[in-house]
Write a protein that holds these residues in place. Structure first.
Motif, PDB file in Angstrom:
ATOM      1  N   ARG A  45       0.820  -1.217   0.000  1.00 45.42           N
ATOM      2  CA  ARG A  45       0.000   0.000   0.000  1.00 45.42           C
ATOM      3  C   ARG A  45       0.853   1.267   0.000  1.00 45.42           C
ATOM      4  O   ARG A  45       0.490   2.267  -0.612  1.00 45.42           O
ATOM      5  CB  ARG A  45      -0.925   0.025   1.219  1.00 45.42           C
ATOM      6  CG  ARG A  45      -2.115  -0.881   1.118  1.00 45.42           C
ATOM      7  CD  ARG A  45      -3.145  -0.620   2.228  1.00 45.42           C
ATOM      8  NE  ARG A  45      -2.589  -0.247   3.522  1.00 45.42           N
ATOM      9  CZ  ARG A  45      -2.275  -1.108   4.482  1.00 45.42           C
ATOM     10  NH1 ARG A  45      -2.441  -2.398   4.313  1.00 45.42           N
ATOM     11  NH2 ARG A  45      -1.800  -0.685   5.635  1.00 45.42           N
ATOM     12  N   GLN A  46       1.981   1.243   0.678  1.00 48.92           N
ATOM     13  CA  GLN A  46       2.791   2.447   0.855  1.00 48.92           C
ATOM     14  C   GLN A  46       3.906   2.616  -0.167  1.00 48.92           C
ATOM     15  O   GLN A  46       4.544   3.665  -0.226  1.00 48.92           O
ATOM     16  CB  GLN A  46       3.395   2.455   2.264  1.00 48.92           C
ATOM     17  CG  GLN A  46       2.371   2.527   3.358  1.00 48.92           C
ATOM     18  CD  GLN A  46       2.986   2.419   4.741  1.00 48.92           C
ATOM     19  OE1 GLN A  46       4.191   2.225   4.916  1.00 48.92           O
ATOM     20  NE2 GLN A  46       2.151   2.530   5.768  1.00 48.92           N
ATOM     21  N   TRP A  47       4.158   1.598  -0.968  1.00 52.73           N
ATOM     22  CA  TRP A  47       5.312   1.580  -1.869  1.00 52.73           C
ATOM     23  C   TRP A  47       5.343   2.792  -2.802  1.00 52.73           C
ATOM     24  O   TRP A  47       6.333   3.515  -2.855  1.00 52.73           O
ATOM     25  CB  TRP A  47       5.323   0.281  -2.672  1.00 52.73           C
ATOM     26  CG  TRP A  47       6.566   0.084  -3.469  1.00 52.73           C
ATOM     27  CD1 TRP A  47       6.728   0.308  -4.811  1.00 52.73           C
ATOM     28  CD2 TRP A  47       7.838  -0.364  -2.991  1.00 52.73           C
ATOM     29  NE1 TRP A  47       8.004   0.021  -5.194  1.00 52.73           N
ATOM     30  CE2 TRP A  47       8.706  -0.398  -4.090  1.00 52.73           C
ATOM     31  CE3 TRP A  47       8.310  -0.736  -1.747  1.00 52.73           C
ATOM     32  CZ2 TRP A  47      10.036  -0.795  -3.985  1.00 52.73           C
ATOM     33  CZ3 TRP A  47       9.638  -1.138  -1.627  1.00 52.73           C
ATOM     34  CH2 TRP A  47      10.484  -1.164  -2.737  1.00 52.73           C
ATOM     35  N   ASP A  48       4.281   3.009  -3.559  1.00 53.46           N
ATOM     36  CA  ASP A  48       4.260   4.112  -4.520  1.00 53.46           C
ATOM     37  C   ASP A  48       4.353   5.462  -3.830  1.00 53.46           C
ATOM     38  O   ASP A  48       5.086   6.346  -4.279  1.00 53.46           O
ATOM     39  CB  ASP A  48       3.009   4.045  -5.396  1.00 53.46           C
ATOM     40  CG  ASP A  48       3.046   2.873  -6.365  1.00 53.46           C
ATOM     41  OD1 ASP A  48       4.149   2.395  -6.706  1.00 53.46           O
ATOM     42  OD2 ASP A  48       1.962   2.423  -6.771  1.00 53.46           O
ATOM     43  N   ASP A  49       3.627   5.623  -2.734  1.00 51.54           N
ATOM     44  CA  ASP A  49       3.656   6.891  -2.005  1.00 51.54           C
ATOM     45  C   ASP A  49       5.034   7.173  -1.411  1.00 51.54           C
ATOM     46  O   ASP A  49       5.404   8.325  -1.223  1.00 51.54           O
ATOM     47  CB  ASP A  49       2.614   6.901  -0.884  1.00 51.54           C
ATOM     48  CG  ASP A  49       1.199   6.959  -1.429  1.00 51.54           C
ATOM     49  OD1 ASP A  49       1.009   7.344  -2.605  1.00 51.54           O
ATOM     50  OD2 ASP A  49       0.268   6.611  -0.679  1.00 51.54           O
ATOM     51  N   ALA A  50       5.789   6.131  -1.127  1.00 51.17           N
ATOM     52  CA  ALA A  50       7.128   6.305  -0.556  1.00 51.17           C
ATOM     53  C   ALA A  50       8.142   6.729  -1.616  1.00 51.17           C
ATOM     54  O   ALA A  50       9.267   7.082  -1.290  1.00 51.17           O
ATOM     55  CB  ALA A  50       7.583   5.015   0.126  1.00 51.17           C
ATOM     56  N   GLY A  51       7.749   6.677  -2.890  1.00 57.67           N
ATOM     57  CA  GLY A  51       8.661   7.096  -3.966  1.00 57.67           C
ATOM     58  C   GLY A  51       9.792   6.116  -4.202  1.00 57.67           C
ATOM     59  O   GLY A  51      10.923   6.516  -4.457  1.00 57.67           O
ATOM     60  N   LEU A  52       9.485   4.836  -4.133  1.00 51.94           N
ATOM     61  CA  LEU A  52      10.519   3.814  -4.277  1.00 51.94           C
ATOM     62  C   LEU A  52      10.486   3.110  -5.641  1.00 51.94           C
ATOM     63  O   LEU A  52      10.947   1.986  -5.765  1.00 51.94           O
ATOM     64  CB  LEU A  52      10.385   2.785  -3.151  1.00 51.94           C
ATOM     65  CG  LEU A  52      10.729   3.338  -1.771  1.00 51.94           C
ATOM     66  CD1 LEU A  52      10.274   2.386  -0.681  1.00 51.94           C
ATOM     67  CD2 LEU A  52      12.214   3.599  -1.660  1.00 51.94           C
ATOM     68  N   ASN A  53       9.976   3.784  -6.649  1.00 54.83           N
ATOM     69  CA  ASN A  53       9.854   3.157  -7.962  1.00 54.83           C
ATOM     70  C   ASN A  53      11.193   2.737  -8.562  1.00 54.83           C
ATOM     71  O   ASN A  53      11.236   1.832  -9.394  1.00 54.83           O
ATOM     72  CB  ASN A  53       9.109   4.087  -8.923  1.00 54.83           C
ATOM     73  CG  ASN A  53       7.688   4.323  -8.456  1.00 54.83           C
ATOM     74  OD1 ASN A  53       7.085   3.470  -7.804  1.00 54.83           O
ATOM     75  ND2 ASN A  53       7.152   5.496  -8.760  1.00 54.83           N
TER      76      ASN A  53
END
Length: 112
Positions: A45-53
């Protein structure tokens, strides 16, 4: 977020080499543990929001591949835990967190 499965110990050396070009994370997951399921869901859930692309995520089902999990712990000189997230950069573990203490903001800071 698209997980890349780890199914054999040979992948560890490949991951080390890959991490010299781009950071990777390894998530060690116990499919029978509710805390592990919660941590995995939270990561997703938090991956994209964390900016870890730019970070490639690997996934290890440690119940199916426990010897590989042990090899990861030994190879990166970390104590085995589950759930556990390791950030591999330049061939070495730069961060490891476990249970609900996994901190994606810290991962992002180190990965950048």
């Amino acid at each position: 977020m698209q997980w890349h499965p780890i199914t054999n110990a040979e992948q560890i050396e490949q991951i080390k080499e890959e991490s010299k070009e781009r950071p990777v994370v390894i998530f060690k997951h116990s499919t029978q543990c509710s805390i592990s399921a919660t941590a995995k869901s939270r990561l997703e859930r938090q991956w994209d929001d964390a900016g870890l692309n730019a970070v490639k995520p690997y996934y290890l089902d440690l119940l199916s591949y426990r010897p590989v999990s042990n090899e990861i712990a030994q190879s990166f000189n970390v104590r085995h835990e589950s759930p556990q997230l390791l950030l591999i950069k330049d061939g070495q573990c730069q961060y490891h967190g476990s249970h609900l203490g996994i901190n994606l903001q810290e991962v992002k800071k180190i990965a950048s």
